[in-house]
Design an enzyme around this catalytic site. Structure first.
Site, short mmCIF file in Angstrom:
data_model
loop_
_atom_site.label_atom_id
_atom_site.label_comp_id
_atom_site.label_asym_id
_atom_site.label_seq_id
_atom_site.Cartn_x
_atom_site.Cartn_y
_atom_site.Cartn_z
N LYS A 205 2.14 -9.51 -0.21
CA LYS A 205 1.69 -8.69 -1.34
C LYS A 205 2.52 -7.39 -1.36
O LYS A 205 2.78 -6.72 -0.50
CB LYS A 205 0.19 -8.31 -1.20
N CYS B 115 0.92 -1.06 -0.06
CA CYS B 115 -0.02 -0.02 0.00
C CYS B 115 0.82 1.20 0.03
O CYS B 115 1.67 1.44 1.08
CB CYS B 115 -0.90 -0.03 1.33
N HIS C 227 2.85 -6.50 -7.13
CA HIS C 227 2.34 -5.51 -7.91
C HIS C 227 3.56 -4.90 -8.85
O HIS C 227 4.33 -4.10 -8.19
CB HIS C 227 1.69 -4.41 -7.11
N ARG D 14 -9.39 -2.92 -10.30
CA ARG D 14 -10.12 -1.88 -11.00
C ARG D 14 -10.78 -2.59 -12.25
O ARG D 14 -11.89 -1.98 -12.44
CB ARG D 14 -9.43 -0.68 -11.47
N ASP E 14 -2.79 -3.52 -13.94
CA ASP E 14 -3.40 -3.16 -15.29
C ASP E 14 -4.17 -4.50 -15.96
O ASP E 14 -3.90 -4.82 -17.11
CB ASP E 14 -2.31 -2.76 -16.12
#
Length: 562
Positions: A150, A108, A178, A233, A210
């Site tokens: 993560k 994050c 990520h 997303r 993405d």
């Protein structure tokens, strides 16, 4: 919290050899209702939103608010934000009976998280991450319970590889990467970095970043070799993405409405998810009205009043999709029709090539001719690009094994066939446009060449006609002269014949006079030369005589001396 079923190992899913499709942890969004929705559309594993471990342990209210699940919500990974090993282990022990694993958030990038020692700042503390993973593995009693992390990547990738290898040595179950640094937001994902990490560890690696369409899952797997792909997303905009839908299907919208009503989802969450789902398939005025709604009942009423029944809504969505296709391909179709009209006009039989050439030589066409080559090449490039895009679409939808996957929704068959039909239609439109564009240019070139040849032929024909007329005239005059000379004698000769004879006689007299003058002149010159020769002969005889006399005198003188 609701009690879940008996734990089963998620690691068995990795051993099946398929690329796992995972719903990412999303603050405020990846809660139970949304997890229930994406599971209906081929999502393999779901994460909870990130939960701060200290708050979770300290407050029962926080636990009830942040973590809800049910018996169908599996496999489930609970993600925690923590900065000490024991707190993370304690939180994992609390949720272990209701989930299949915990995940430590080391990615994050938000300021509040990093300032509190959470999130992406942990990638700079590999020993702490290693200690937290080891504590979870040692203190959770279930051997099948997973402990994952993560992360984001470092600018110096060697530090990221070192972090992952230390986590692996501590017993981490898998690593989600990520592919951006903590400072990057919308920059391209570093797939090469993910591949390097995958090649550096033996535990499964999940790629994140993405992922917007199902095809991105396969392309990411091909680029990196990862064992799974995580989307955030992309799933918010289309919860049915993992089932192969390009946009949110109608059934998914109503599934969300049903799940939200069944589970009592707060309006803000219910409304925001619909805003994301409808963004691609609704107009701007519709979105403006829809976004201003303030209650669950008003949202449902708006959908019903605006779009009608479920069948009407499906028709509306299809119309919107058709409109998107029309906006993209109307120009090409109109261009194709214009080409057909122009070619038909050029083929009109009673307009000759020379007439077309005279039309092409008008001032307006002369002005346009300066840009013709550039326009032609530009249109060729545009049409070929559209043609290749249509070929790609046809191949994409033709390669799908329609109806063979039992997880695909019932209306997926019709949806894919509709996409295939549109792709084939676009292929034909663009292909014929390229073909007719080349044909039209070639026709115009041939018309100009034919007009030039016709003009040259006409000029040569005119010259040949003039020559034929002259030959005929001279032949006629010659024949007339011969006839008059042969038939007319003495007084019976025609005036024209006598005139011609007089002309010839005068001409001969003139030539004879010239010859006589020349002859007289030559004779005078010859007489003069003859007189000169006679004088020279007499002079020669006189000199000969004098020479003889002198010789005699000389001989007599010699005799006297003796």
């Amino acid at each position: 919290m609701k009690t879940g079923s008996v734990n089963s190992s998620i690691m068995d899913m990795f051993e099946q050899g398929k690329v796992l499709k995972i719903c990412a942890p999303m603050v405020r969004y990846s809660k139970l209702a949304f997890r229930s929705l994406v599971r209906k559309y081929n999502c393999d594993i779901c994460f909870t939103p990130m939960i701060v471990a200290t708050d979770f342990l300290r407050s029962v209210k926080a636990r009830d608010s942040e973590f809800t699940t049910n018996e169908r919500d599996r496999p489930l990974i609970v993600q925690f934000a923590a900065h000490d090993a024991q707190t993370l282990a304690d939180a994992a022990c609390v949720v272990a009976p209701f989930s299949d694993g915990v995940d430590l958030n080391c990615g994050c990038p938000q300021r509040w998280a990093m300032s509190s020692g959470y999130g992406a700042c942990l990638i700079n503390k590999p020993e702490l991450v290693k200690d937290m993973v080891r504590h979870v593995r040692n203190q959770v009693g279930n051997p099948n319970y997973t402990a994952s992390i993560k992360i984001r990547i470092h600018k110096d990738l060697r530090r990221t590889v070192d972090l992952c290898q230390k986590a692996e040595s501590a017993g981490v179950s898998w690593i989600t990467v990520h592919g951006r640094t903590a400072e990057e937001r919308h920059q391209p994902v570093h797939y090469d970095a993910i591949k390097t990490i995958k090649d550096s560890v033996s535990v499964p690696v999940i790629a994140n970043g993405d992922i917007k369409y199902l095809r991105d899952v396969e392309s990411t797997h091909q680029l990196t070799g990862v064992d799974g792909v995580m989307a955030a997303r992309g799933l918010l905009a289309n919860p049915a993405m993992f089932a192969g839908y390009e946009d949110t299907p109608l059934q998914c919208i109503w599934d969300w409405v049903d799940i939200s009503l069944e589970q009592g989802t707060p309006f803000t969450c219910f409304h925001h998810h619909l805003i994301y789902m409808l963004e691609r398939v609704s107009s701007q005025p519709e979105r403006k009205v829809f976004n201003s709604l303030s209650s669950t009942s008003s949202v449902i009423e708006y959908l019903q009043n605006t779009y009608g029944t479920v069948q009407d809504i499906e028709t509306h969505f299809d119309d919107l999709l058709n409109q998107k296709m029309t906006l993209q391909w109307t120009a090409v179709a109109l261009f194709l029709y214009a080409e057909i009209v122009v070619i038909l006009i050029l083929c009109i039989p009673f307009i000759s090539a020379r007439r077309w050439q005279s039309i092409f030589q008008l001032r307006i066409w002369s002005w346009m001719a300066r840009f013709w080559n550039k326009v032609f090449l530009t249109m060729i490039i545009v049409l070929i690009v559209l043609f290749l895009d249509a070929v790609r679409e046809v191949r994409k939808y033709s390669s799908k094994e329609i109806g063979t996957d039992t997880k695909v929704q019932p209306n997926m068959f019709d949806h894919l066939h509709m996409k295939l039909f549109r792709a084939q239609r676009n292929l034909y439109i663009s292909g014929f446009s390229v073909f007719l564009w080349l044909v039209m240019k070639r026709m115009i070139t041939l018309i100009n060449q034919l007009a030039a040849v016709s003009g040259t032929t006409a000029a040569l024909q005119m010259q040949a006609d003039d020559a034929n007329k002259a030959v005929e005239k001279y032949t006629k005059d010659n024949e007339q002269l011969k006839r008059m000379l042969m038939e007319g004698v003495g007084e019976r000769a025609t005036a024209e014949g006598m005139e011609l004879l007089r002309t010839e006689v005068d001409k001969l007299k003139h030539e004879l006079k010239s010859s006589n003058d020349t002859l007289k002149k030559s004779q005078a010159e010859a007489n003069g030369t003859k007189k000169q020769m006679e004088g020279l002969a007499r002079e020669y005889e006189r000199l000969l005589k004098e020479h003889q006399e002198l010789q005699n005198r000389h001989d007599n003188g010699n005799k006297k001396d003796d």
